[in-house]
Structure formats: C-alpha cells, structure tokens
Design a protein around this motif. Structure first.
Motif, PDB file in Angstrom:
ATOM      1  N   LEU A   2       0.848  -1.308   0.134  1.00 12.76           N
ATOM      2  CA  LEU A   2       0.370   0.005   0.005  1.00 12.76           C
ATOM      3  C   LEU A   2       0.722   1.347  -0.302  1.00 12.76           C
ATOM      4  O   LEU A   2       1.696   0.995   0.744  1.00 12.76           O
ATOM      5  CB  LEU A   2      -1.115   0.128   1.234  1.00 12.76           C
ATOM      6  CG  LEU A   2      -2.262  -1.177   1.147  1.00 12.76           C
ATOM      7  CD1 LEU A   2      -2.687  -1.075   3.022  1.00 12.76           C
ATOM      8  CD2 LEU A   2      -2.605  -1.139   0.152  1.00 12.76           C
ATOM      9  N   THR A   5      -2.235   4.126   3.596  1.00 11.50           N
ATOM     10  CA  THR A   5      -2.718   4.075   4.560  1.00 11.50           C
ATOM     11  C   THR A   5      -3.546   5.347   5.534  1.00 11.50           C
ATOM     12  O   THR A   5      -2.745   5.612   6.074  1.00 11.50           O
ATOM     13  CB  THR A   5      -2.609   2.532   5.107  1.00 11.50           C
ATOM     14  OG1 THR A   5      -1.485   2.791   6.276  1.00 11.50           O
ATOM     15  CG2 THR A   5      -2.160   2.029   4.676  1.00 11.50           C
ATOM     16  N   HIS A   7      -5.989   5.006   8.715  1.00 10.06           N
ATOM     17  CA  HIS A   7      -7.665   4.573   9.125  1.00 10.06           C
ATOM     18  C   HIS A   7      -7.871   5.473  10.815  1.00 10.06           C
ATOM     19  O   HIS A   7      -6.952   5.765  11.582  1.00 10.06           O
ATOM     20  CB  HIS A   7      -7.337   3.038  10.246  1.00 10.06           C
ATOM     21  CG  HIS A   7      -6.354   2.026   8.828  1.00 10.06           C
ATOM     22  ND1 HIS A   7      -7.301   1.397   8.121  1.00 10.06           N
ATOM     23  CD2 HIS A   7      -5.243   1.604   8.576  1.00 10.06           C
ATOM     24  CE1 HIS A   7      -6.720   1.458   6.981  1.00 10.06           C
ATOM     25  NE2 HIS A   7      -5.553   1.136   7.255  1.00 10.06           N
ATOM     26  N   CYS A  23     -11.052   7.267   6.562  1.00  8.26           N
ATOM     27  CA  CYS A  23     -10.331   5.908   6.386  1.00  8.26           C
ATOM     28  C   CYS A  23     -10.808   5.847   4.570  1.00  8.26           C
ATOM     29  O   CYS A  23     -11.219   5.381   4.135  1.00  8.26           O
ATOM     30  CB  CYS A  23     -11.000   4.714   6.669  1.00  8.26           C
ATOM     31  SG  CYS A  23     -11.912   4.857   8.826  1.00  8.26           S
ATOM     32  N   ASP A  25      -7.378   3.331   1.688  1.00  6.63           N
ATOM     33  CA  ASP A  25      -6.210   2.588   1.227  1.00  6.63           C
ATOM     34  C   ASP A  25      -5.856   2.982  -0.817  1.00  6.63           C
ATOM     35  O   ASP A  25      -6.705   2.975  -0.594  1.00  6.63           O
ATOM     36  CB  ASP A  25      -5.735   1.601   1.513  1.00  6.63           C
ATOM     37  CG  ASP A  25      -5.926   0.976   3.076  1.00  6.63           C
ATOM     38  OD1 ASP A  25      -5.560   1.634   3.835  1.00  6.63           O
ATOM     39  OD2 ASP A  25      -6.922  -0.221   3.396  1.00  6.63           O
ATOM     40  N   GLU A  27      -2.880   1.850  -2.976  1.00  6.93           N
ATOM     41  CA  GLU A  27      -2.580   1.058  -3.669  1.00  6.93           C
ATOM     42  C   GLU A  27      -1.087   1.310  -4.776  1.00  6.93           C
ATOM     43  O   GLU A  27      -1.112   2.423  -5.069  1.00  6.93           O
ATOM     44  CB  GLU A  27      -3.353  -0.399  -4.662  1.00  6.93           C
ATOM     45  CG  GLU A  27      -4.318  -0.681  -3.732  1.00  6.93           C
ATOM     46  CD  GLU A  27      -3.367  -1.615  -3.306  1.00  6.93           C
ATOM     47  OE1 GLU A  27      -2.532  -2.774  -3.720  1.00  6.93           O
ATOM     48  OE2 GLU A  27      -4.618  -3.019  -2.358  1.00  6.93           O
ATOM     49  N   ALA A  60      -1.734   6.964  10.491  1.00  5.37           N
ATOM     50  CA  ALA A  60      -1.999   6.737   8.794  1.00  5.37           C
ATOM     51  C   ALA A  60       0.321   6.532   8.346  1.00  5.37           C
ATOM     52  O   ALA A  60       0.410   6.134   9.037  1.00  5.37           O
ATOM     53  CB  ALA A  60      -1.854   7.926   8.471  1.00  5.37           C
TER      54      ALA A  60
END
Length: 84
Positions: A2, A5, A7, A23, A25, A27, A60
């Motif tokens: 990733l 991220t 969250h 929140c 993600d 790639e 994060a």
C-alpha cells in the motif's frame, strides 16, 4: 504494497472537528482522487498524511512509514504543493 493507509484519522482544533474518522487505502500505482466541499477536511487530512499536523486520533502510513513516528521520512519521499 500500500502506498497510503489512513485509518480513523481525526483532527480536532479545540471544539472544532477539522477531519473525522477518515479511512482509505491507496495501492502503489493506483490513481486516487481526494475531493470534497470547502471545509470538508481535505487539506487537514493531507497535512496529517505528510506529518505536518499530528492526528488527534487514528493512524496513517505513507510508503510504509508511520506519519507520526517517521514524519521526516514521509516528507522525504513526498511532495506537496498547496494552492493559495
């Protein structure tokens, strides 16, 4: 792997909630758009992701680097050009 991220990222300034429970993600190699109304918390979220502002809560990482513990490394691998 990733690239980013986030969250439950939240940032309070006193009683004002600038960003709440963000929140997502991203790639590696993915194109990701981050859109919202004025005052929605986009800039605050980007500042948290770059380690320029500490989140009130949440976690994060950017390219595997924790944005709080390794903020200098995050800024080394990222660029940020805010509009004025």
């Amino acid at each position: 792997m990733l690239a980013i991220t986030a969250h439950n990222l939240t940032r309070h300034y006193g009683d004002v909630i600038a960003a709440q429970d963000v929140c997502f993600d991203v790639e590696v190699g993915e194109v990701f758009g981050f859109m919202g109304h004025n005052g929605a918390g986009k800039t605050t979220t980007l500042k948290m992701l770059l380690g320029l502002t500490r989140p009130t809560q949440g976690t994060a990482s950017v390219l595997g680097h924790d944005v709080v513990k390794n903020s200098l490394e995050v800024r080394r691998v990222c660029g940020f050009l805010p509009a004025s």
